[in-house]
Scaffold this motif. Structure first.
Motif, PDB file in Angstrom:
ATOM      1  N   PHE A  13     -13.019 101.684 -32.514  1.00 32.35           N
ATOM      2  CA  PHE A  13     -12.949 101.183 -33.880  1.00 32.35           C
ATOM      3  C   PHE A  13     -12.380 102.235 -34.834  1.00 32.35           C
ATOM      4  N   PRO A  14     -11.468 101.840 -35.733  1.00 30.82           N
ATOM      5  CA  PRO A  14     -10.918 102.797 -36.701  1.00 30.82           C
ATOM      6  C   PRO A  14     -11.891 103.132 -37.822  1.00 30.82           C
ATOM      7  N   TYR A  15     -12.874 102.247 -38.054  1.00 33.89           N
ATOM      8  CA  TYR A  15     -13.893 102.466 -39.071  1.00 33.89           C
ATOM      9  C   TYR A  15     -15.092 101.584 -38.717  1.00 33.89           C
ATOM     10  N   PRO A  16     -16.265 101.788 -39.326  1.00 38.90           N
ATOM     11  CA  PRO A  16     -17.441 100.973 -38.985  1.00 38.90           C
ATOM     12  C   PRO A  16     -17.188  99.482 -39.208  1.00 38.90           C
ATOM     13  N   VAL A  17     -17.608  98.684 -38.247  1.00 41.10           N
ATOM     14  CA  VAL A  17     -17.344  97.245 -38.280  1.00 41.10           C
ATOM     15  C   VAL A  17     -18.620  96.478 -37.922  1.00 41.10           C
ATOM     16  N   PRO A  18     -19.082  95.568 -38.794  1.00 39.43           N
ATOM     17  CA  PRO A  18     -20.215  94.707 -38.443  1.00 39.43           C
ATOM     18  C   PRO A  18     -19.829  93.739 -37.325  1.00 39.43           C
ATOM     19  N   MET A  19     -20.806  93.422 -36.466  1.00 43.64           N
ATOM     20  CA  MET A  19     -20.580  92.509 -35.347  1.00 43.64           C
ATOM     21  C   MET A  19     -21.754  91.551 -35.200  1.00 43.64           C
ATOM     22  N   VAL A  20     -21.452  90.350 -34.719  1.00 48.64           N
ATOM     23  CA  VAL A  20     -22.453  89.420 -34.203  1.00 48.64           C
ATOM     24  C   VAL A  20     -22.094  89.185 -32.748  1.00 48.64           C
ATOM     25  N   VAL A  21     -23.065  89.320 -31.853  1.00 46.24           N
ATOM     26  CA  VAL A  21     -22.782  89.199 -30.417  1.00 46.24           C
ATOM     27  C   VAL A  21     -23.716  88.176 -29.787  1.00 46.24           C
ATOM     28  N   MET A  22     -23.189  87.452 -28.801  1.00 44.94           N
ATOM     29  CA  MET A  22     -23.971  86.540 -27.959  1.00 44.94           C
ATOM     30  C   MET A  22     -23.767  86.988 -26.520  1.00 44.94           C
ATOM     31  N   LEU A  23     -24.603  87.873 -26.046  1.00 47.37           N
ATOM     32  CA  LEU A  23     -24.455  88.466 -24.721  1.00 47.37           C
ATOM     33  C   LEU A  23     -25.696  88.318 -23.851  1.00 47.37           C
ATOM     34  N   THR A  24     -26.833  87.995 -24.459  1.00 50.59           N
ATOM     35  CA  THR A  24     -28.058  87.876 -23.678  1.00 50.59           C
ATOM     36  C   THR A  24     -28.232  86.448 -23.154  1.00 50.59           C
ATOM     37  N   VAL A  25     -28.986  86.324 -22.081  1.00 50.81           N
ATOM     38  CA  VAL A  25     -29.204  85.032 -21.434  1.00 50.81           C
ATOM     39  C   VAL A  25     -29.852  84.051 -22.412  1.00 50.81           C
ATOM     40  N   HIS A  26     -29.456  82.793 -22.321  1.00 49.50           N
ATOM     41  CA  HIS A  26     -29.975  81.770 -23.230  1.00 49.50           C
ATOM     42  C   HIS A  26     -31.504  81.709 -23.163  1.00 49.50           C
ATOM     43  N   PRO A  27     -32.169  81.484 -24.298  1.00 51.74           N
ATOM     44  CA  PRO A  27     -33.636  81.435 -24.307  1.00 51.74           C
ATOM     45  C   PRO A  27     -34.240  80.458 -23.302  1.00 51.74           C
ATOM     46  N   SER A  28     -33.520  79.420 -22.934  1.00 54.80           N
ATOM     47  CA  SER A  28     -34.047  78.455 -21.961  1.00 54.80           C
ATOM     48  C   SER A  28     -34.239  79.067 -20.580  1.00 54.80           C
ATOM     49  N   ARG A  29     -33.594  80.198 -20.296  1.00 57.69           N
ATOM     50  CA  ARG A  29     -33.740  80.875 -19.006  1.00 57.69           C
ATOM     51  C   ARG A  29     -34.527  82.173 -19.134  1.00 57.69           C
ATOM     52  N   ALA A  30     -35.063  82.465 -20.302  1.00 59.20           N
ATOM     53  CA  ALA A  30     -35.739  83.743 -20.521  1.00 59.20           C
ATOM     54  C   ALA A  30     -36.905  83.946 -19.558  1.00 59.20           C
ATOM     55  N   GLY A  31     -37.600  82.869 -19.203  1.00 61.21           N
ATOM     56  CA  GLY A  31     -38.747  82.994 -18.313  1.00 61.21           C
ATOM     57  C   GLY A  31     -38.387  83.416 -16.904  1.00 61.21           C
ATOM     58  N   ALA A  32     -37.106  83.318 -16.531  1.00 60.27           N
ATOM     59  CA  ALA A  32     -36.673  83.700 -15.188  1.00 60.27           C
ATOM     60  C   ALA A  32     -36.235  85.162 -15.117  1.00 60.27           C
ATOM     61  N   LEU A  33     -36.180  85.856 -16.254  1.00 55.83           N
ATOM     62  CA  LEU A  33     -35.740  87.252 -16.267  1.00 55.83           C
ATOM     63  C   LEU A  33     -36.824  88.156 -15.712  1.00 55.83           C
ATOM     64  N   GLU A  34     -36.434  89.163 -14.931  1.00 58.19           N
ATOM     65  CA  GLU A  34     -37.403  90.083 -14.343  1.00 58.19           C
ATOM     66  C   GLU A  34     -37.826  91.181 -15.321  1.00 58.19           C
ATOM     67  N   GLY A  35     -37.089  91.353 -16.378  1.00 60.85           N
ATOM     68  CA  GLY A  35     -37.420  92.360 -17.381  1.00 60.85           C
ATOM     69  C   GLY A  35     -36.757  91.985 -18.687  1.00 60.85           C
ATOM     70  N   PRO A  36     -36.891  92.836 -19.690  1.00 63.90           N
ATOM     71  CA  PRO A  36     -36.264  92.550 -20.980  1.00 63.90           C
ATOM     72  C   PRO A  36     -34.750  92.416 -20.846  1.00 63.90           C
ATOM     73  N   ASP A  37     -34.213  91.374 -21.433  1.00 65.54           N
ATOM     74  CA  ASP A  37     -32.765  91.230 -21.514  1.00 65.54           C
ATOM     75  C   ASP A  37     -32.322  92.041 -22.718  1.00 65.54           C
ATOM     76  N   THR A  38     -31.475  93.021 -22.506  1.00 61.55           N
ATOM     77  CA  THR A  38     -31.219  94.011 -23.529  1.00 61.55           C
ATOM     78  C   THR A  38     -29.765  94.040 -23.947  1.00 61.55           C
ATOM     79  N   ILE A  39     -29.560  94.350 -25.208  1.00 62.30           N
ATOM     80  CA  ILE A  39     -28.240  94.730 -25.701  1.00 62.30           C
ATOM     81  C   ILE A  39     -28.250  96.246 -25.806  1.00 62.30           C
ATOM     82  N   ARG A  40     -27.387  96.890 -25.051  1.00 64.67           N
ATOM     83  CA  ARG A  40     -27.348  98.343 -25.009  1.00 64.67           C
ATOM     84  C   ARG A  40     -26.065  98.831 -25.672  1.00 64.67           C
TER      85      ARG A  40
END
Length: 295
Positions: A13-40
């Motif tokens: 990035f040439p300068y700070p930029v706000p972002m909205v991201v959709m990268l984590t598993v849909h909430p309907s499948r959250a119960g099947a995750l073995e650990g926290p679904d994380t944005i790193r």
């Protein structure tokens, strides 16, 4: 079955930029995750989360100037079965549809079902309504559009894809969505992980892709006009009216993407590898970065 899935996106990035991201598993499948679904992120930045109007999990952050990496890496339990087929699923009369499905009958930015209505009824109106008609739409779209990553274009609509006969998975999906809506079938655009589990070797490590869900027989069903075959290990991230509602990343400024990787592998395939050197990921994001858990 356990599936390791995730992604890594590298920016400059040439300068700070706000972002909205959709990268984590849909909430309907959250119960099947073995650990926290994380944005790193690297470097670490604060990540706030919220649910959009469709119920998708979104992350908000401001990327700093310079090199910036964002991604996820998680293990999810899956039944290991291909997308189910329900040929007996019937189409509902419009007056019998649940109110929450009505939105998915309307035209949208990339799915001009109103402009494609005459063609939809010319091509498919002679077929009995229900599962078979939707499958006929997918068969047609799969044969009509030539796939190629070089054909990707962010402004291409369903009408453009029909006229041009080429595109990527989102174009297959937009056209099939538009046809189905024109035929009075509630249809929503989905994005997420499509794995190559069970496909002939050698094959890639999975990818982000688009598909659709239609409302038949009282529930939503998966159809994939790009692959046009059931897949194992499909994991949804988000759904909406079309691609405009569910971008993986939305940057409020320049979008200088310099690297992009996705994986969706059966854990049994990678358990024997040294996790410090195995693919994926080639360069794991540091564990101390800011994370967000699915709600």
């Amino acid at each position: 079955m356990r599936i390791r899935l995730g992604c890594e996106m590298r920016y400059a990035f040439p300068y700070p930029v706000p972002m909205v991201v959709m990268l984590t598993v849909h909430p309907s499948r959250a119960g099947a995750l073995e650990g926290p679904d994380t944005i790193r992120t690297d470097p670490p930045v604060p990540v706030a989360t919220y649910r959009d109007s469709f119920g998708n999990q979104c992350g908000r952050l401001t990327a700093p100037a310079g090199a910036f990496t964002i991604g996820t890496d998680v293990v999810i339990a899956d039944d290991g079965r291909p997308d189910p087929a329900v040929p007996e699923a019937e189409q509902h009369a419009i007056e019998d549809l649940p109110s929450e499905t009505m939105l998915y009958l309307l035209p949208s930015r990339y799915c001009e079902s109103d402009l494609l209505a005459d063609e939809a009824w010319r091509l498919f109106g002679h077929l009995p309504p229900g599962w078979g008609r939707v499958q006929a739409v997918c068969d047609f779209v799969h044969a009509h559009i030539a796939f190629g990553y070089e054909f990707a274009h962010r402004d291409r609509t369903a009408l453009d894809a029909y006229a041009g006969g080429r595109g990527v998975c989102r174009d297959f999906t937009h056209l099939a969505v538009a046809f189905c809506r024109a035929l009075n079938v509630p249809t929503r655009y989905c994005t997420g992980y499509v794995s190559f589990i069970g496909e002939p070797e050698p094959h890639p490590a999975g990818d982000f892709a688009a598909w659709m869900e239609v409302f038949l027989g009282g529930r939503w069903h998966v159809f994939d006009p790009r692959n046009n075959a059931p897949r194992i290990g499909r994991v949804m991230v988000a759904y909406g009216r079309d691609a405009a509602d569910v971008p993986l990343t939305h940057t409020f400024g320049p979008n200088p993407l310099v690297g992009f990787r996705v994986w969706a592998d059966a854990v049994a395939v990678i358990d024997h590898l040294d996790v410090d050197t195995a693919e994926p990921p080639e360069e794991p994001l540091p564990p101390q970065t800011m994370v967000t858990r699915m709600g």
